[in-house]
Design an enzyme around this catalytic site. Structure first.
Site, PDB file in Angstrom:
ATOM      1  N   ARG A  88       0.811  -1.211   0.000  1.00  0.00           N
ATOM      2  CA  ARG A  88       0.000   0.000   0.000  1.00  0.00           C
ATOM      3  C   ARG A  88       0.849   1.267   0.000  1.00  0.00           C
ATOM      4  NH1 ARG A  88      -4.981  -2.652   2.750  1.00  0.00           N
ATOM      5  NH2 ARG A  88      -6.410  -0.964   2.946  1.00  0.00           N
ATOM      6  N   ARG A 127     -21.022  -2.684   4.263  1.00  0.00           N
ATOM      7  CA  ARG A 127     -20.333  -3.982   4.395  1.00  0.00           C
ATOM      8  C   ARG A 127     -20.629  -4.626   5.753  1.00  0.00           C
ATOM      9  NH1 ARG A 127     -14.085  -4.372   2.971  1.00  0.00           N
ATOM     10  NH2 ARG A 127     -13.849  -2.794   4.596  1.00  0.00           N
ATOM     11  N   ARG A 160     -17.618  -3.584  10.751  1.00  0.00           N
ATOM     12  CA  ARG A 160     -16.285  -3.173  11.212  1.00  0.00           C
ATOM     13  C   ARG A 160     -16.333  -1.742  11.734  1.00  0.00           C
ATOM     14  NH1 ARG A 160     -12.231  -4.667   6.379  1.00  0.00           N
ATOM     15  NH2 ARG A 160     -11.392  -2.677   7.076  1.00  0.00           N
ATOM     16  N   ARG A 171      -9.830   6.772   4.882  1.00  0.00           N
ATOM     17  CA  ARG A 171      -9.151   5.646   4.215  1.00  0.00           C
ATOM     18  C   ARG A 171      -9.034   5.890   2.715  1.00  0.00           C
ATOM     19  NH1 ARG A 171     -13.042   1.414   6.380  1.00  0.00           N
ATOM     20  NH2 ARG A 171     -12.083  -0.043   4.936  1.00  0.00           N
TER      21      ARG A 171
HETATM   22  P1  ADP Z   1     -10.091  -2.474   3.141  1.00  0.00           P
HETATM   23  O1  ADP Z   1     -10.269  -3.863   2.604  1.00  0.00           O
HETATM   24  O2  ADP Z   1     -11.362  -1.840   3.438  1.00  0.00           O
HETATM   25  O3  ADP Z   1      -9.165  -1.633   2.363  1.00  0.00           O
HETATM   26  P2  ADP Z   1      -8.280  -3.628   5.000  1.00  0.00           P
HETATM   27  O4  ADP Z   1      -8.981  -4.694   5.746  1.00  0.00           O
HETATM   28  O5  ADP Z   1      -7.438  -4.017   3.873  1.00  0.00           O
HETATM   29  O6  ADP Z   1      -9.387  -2.603   4.555  1.00  0.00           O
HETATM   30  O7  ADP Z   1      -7.407  -2.767   5.984  1.00  0.00           O
HETATM   31  C1  ADP Z   1      -7.911  -2.283   7.213  1.00  0.00           C
HETATM   32  C2  ADP Z   1      -6.858  -1.446   7.893  1.00  0.00           C
HETATM   33  O8  ADP Z   1      -5.705  -2.257   8.184  1.00  0.00           O
HETATM   34  C3  ADP Z   1      -6.309  -0.289   7.062  1.00  0.00           C
HETATM   35  O9  ADP Z   1      -7.111   0.874   7.177  1.00  0.00           O
HETATM   36  C4  ADP Z   1      -4.924  -0.098   7.694  1.00  0.00           C
HETATM   37  O10 ADP Z   1      -5.014   0.573   8.927  1.00  0.00           O
HETATM   38  C5  ADP Z   1      -4.509  -1.531   7.981  1.00  0.00           C
HETATM   39  N1  ADP Z   1      -3.768  -2.139   6.841  1.00  0.00           N
HETATM   40  C6  ADP Z   1      -4.132  -3.186   6.083  1.00  0.00           C
HETATM   41  N2  ADP Z   1      -3.204  -3.464   5.149  1.00  0.00           N
HETATM   42  C7  ADP Z   1      -2.214  -2.552   5.319  1.00  0.00           C
HETATM   43  C8  ADP Z   1      -0.985  -2.280   4.665  1.00  0.00           C
HETATM   44  N3  ADP Z   1      -0.563  -3.013   3.610  1.00  0.00           N
HETATM   45  N4  ADP Z   1      -0.225  -1.256   5.131  1.00  0.00           N
HETATM   46  C9  ADP Z   1      -0.612  -0.512   6.171  1.00  0.00           C
HETATM   47  N5  ADP Z   1      -1.764  -0.697   6.821  1.00  0.00           N
HETATM   48  C10 ADP Z   1      -2.563  -1.708   6.414  1.00  0.00           C
HETATM   49  P1  ADP Z   2     -12.032  -4.499  -0.450  1.00  0.00           P
HETATM   50  O1  ADP Z   2     -11.456  -5.808   0.001  1.00  0.00           O
HETATM   51  O2  ADP Z   2     -11.460  -4.044  -1.747  1.00  0.00           O
HETATM   52  O3  ADP Z   2     -11.999  -3.460   0.599  1.00  0.00           O
HETATM   53  P2  ADP Z   2     -14.598  -5.932  -0.338  1.00  0.00           P
HETATM   54  O4  ADP Z   2     -14.386  -7.121  -1.203  1.00  0.00           O
HETATM   55  O5  ADP Z   2     -14.620  -6.141   1.123  1.00  0.00           O
HETATM   56  O6  ADP Z   2     -13.573  -4.752  -0.767  1.00  0.00           O
HETATM   57  O7  ADP Z   2     -15.981  -5.255  -0.791  1.00  0.00           O
HETATM   58  C1  ADP Z   2     -16.462  -4.077  -0.146  1.00  0.00           C
HETATM   59  C2  ADP Z   2     -17.981  -4.182   0.000  1.00  0.00           C
HETATM   60  O8  ADP Z   2     -18.606  -4.117  -1.272  1.00  0.00           O
HETATM   61  C3  ADP Z   2     -18.455  -5.492   0.627  1.00  0.00           C
HETATM   62  O9  ADP Z   2     -19.578  -5.213   1.416  1.00  0.00           O
HETATM   63  C4  ADP Z   2     -18.812  -6.356  -0.571  1.00  0.00           C
HETATM   64  O10 ADP Z   2     -19.855  -7.262  -0.233  1.00  0.00           O
HETATM   65  C5  ADP Z   2     -19.287  -5.336  -1.590  1.00  0.00           C
HETATM   66  N1  ADP Z   2     -18.893  -5.652  -2.973  1.00  0.00           N
HETATM   67  C6  ADP Z   2     -17.792  -6.307  -3.406  1.00  0.00           C
HETATM   68  N2  ADP Z   2     -17.750  -6.355  -4.751  1.00  0.00           N
HETATM   69  C7  ADP Z   2     -18.864  -5.703  -5.181  1.00  0.00           C
HETATM   70  C8  ADP Z   2     -19.401  -5.407  -6.487  1.00  0.00           C
HETATM   71  N3  ADP Z   2     -18.754  -5.782  -7.615  1.00  0.00           N
HETATM   72  N4  ADP Z   2     -20.549  -4.717  -6.553  1.00  0.00           N
HETATM   73  C9  ADP Z   2     -21.204  -4.319  -5.416  1.00  0.00           C
HETATM   74  N5  ADP Z   2     -20.746  -4.566  -4.160  1.00  0.00           N
HETATM   75  C10 ADP Z   2     -19.591  -5.253  -4.049  1.00  0.00           C
END
Ligand code: ADP
Ligand code: ADP
Ligand code: ZN
Length: 213
Positions: A88, A127, A160, A171
């Site tokens: 990231r 979500r 979450r 974010r």
């Molecule tokens: P999302 O899927 O919504 O992007 P993640 O579950 O990947 O969220 O990440 C949640 C949180 O965990 C981020 O907002 C950050 O604080 C931390 N995080 C996850 N991956 C990384 C990374 N590669 N570097 C730094 N922080 C991270």
């Molecule tokens: P990321 O890991 O990139 O943060 P997620 O896979 O957790 O994203 O998806 C974020 C939210 O959007 C979840 O609630 C998921 O169910 C929904 N979602 C994922 N893909 C799609 C899509 N193609 N269209 C609509 N909603 C989606």
């Protein structure tokens, strides 16, 4: 096959990574899932990471780089893995290249999930996540069969803490400031494939499959 899924929070990386990993026999490595598990278990890493995660800021590079360095050496990674949410930052990308080199591994493809920021807030605030298996749902776009219950393991679904609107906006800003430059970084290295992540789940899955085949 070693893959990176790159894109803003809420783009659908986790949803697709789980499917691809299952289909192709790859390990699914989500730094977010690993960090949330560490927070839950109050490990040293979890204690360090919590304040950043709650605020929607990135956890320091050294912490996540160490997690990945350990994780990719585990047995289930031998046939390949999907990195979901890592790297990231530029520093993380460089550290990844070093680590892969040290272990004789290569990165085969980086898939960039392209979607407008406007879509992300609705996706993230709607979500719901399983406490037990970390499966993701969406109240409108991917509802579970029974309210509040995971289809896969009957675990409890929760929202979450960082999926509230204010933290979500931070974010997305953080992504734009620190992560979006990696699109060019990987394009210059001829590793980037781009998909339109605004489409529905099935359509994105089909596009992804076409790229990986
Ligand atoms: P999302 O899927 O919504 O992007 P993640 O579950 O990947 O969220 O990440 C949640 C949180 O965990 C981020 O907002 C950050 O604080 C931390 N995080 C996850 N991956 C990384 C990374 N590669 N570097 C730094 N922080 C991270
Ligand atoms: P990321 O890991 O990139 O943060 P997620 O896979 O957790 O994203 O998806 C974020 C939210 O959007 C979840 O609630 C998921 O169910 C929904 N979602 C994922 N893909 C799609 C899509 N193609 N269209 C609509 N909603 C989606
Ligand atoms: Zn579950």
């Amino acid at each position: 096959m070693n893959l990176v899924f790159l894109g803003p929070p809420g783009a659908g990386k986790g949803t697709q990574a789980k499917e691809v990993a299952k289909e192709q026999g790859l390990a699914h490595i989500s730094t977010g899932d690993i960090l949330r598990e560490a927070v839950k278990n109050q490990t040293e890493t979890g204690l360090k990471a919590k304040q950043y995660m709650d605020a929607g800021d990135l956890v320091p590079d050294a912490v996540v780089v160490a997690i990945i360095g350990e994780r990719i050496q585990q047995a289930d990674c031998q046939d390949g893995y999907v990195l979901d949410g890592f790297p990231r930052t530029y520093e993380q990308a460089e550290a990844l290249a070093d680590t892969l080199g040290q272990h004789g591994m290569t990165l085969d493809r980086v898939v960039y999930f392209d979607v407008d920021a406007a879509v992300l807030v609705e996706r993230l605030t709607g979500r719901r996540t399983c406490r037990d298996c970390a499966a993701n749902y969406h109240v409108k776009f991917m509802p579970p069969k029974a309210d509040g219950v995971c289809d896969k393991c009957s675990g409890e679904l929760y929202q979450r803490e960082d999926d509230n609107e204010q933290t979500v906006r931070n974010r997305i800003d953080t992504y734009e400031k620190l992560t979006a430059d990696l699109i060019d970084y990987y394009r210059q290295r001829d590793l980037l494939s781009q998909i339109d992540a605004a489409k529905d789940v099935a359509a994105v899955q089909a596009d992804l499959k076409a790229i990986l085949d």
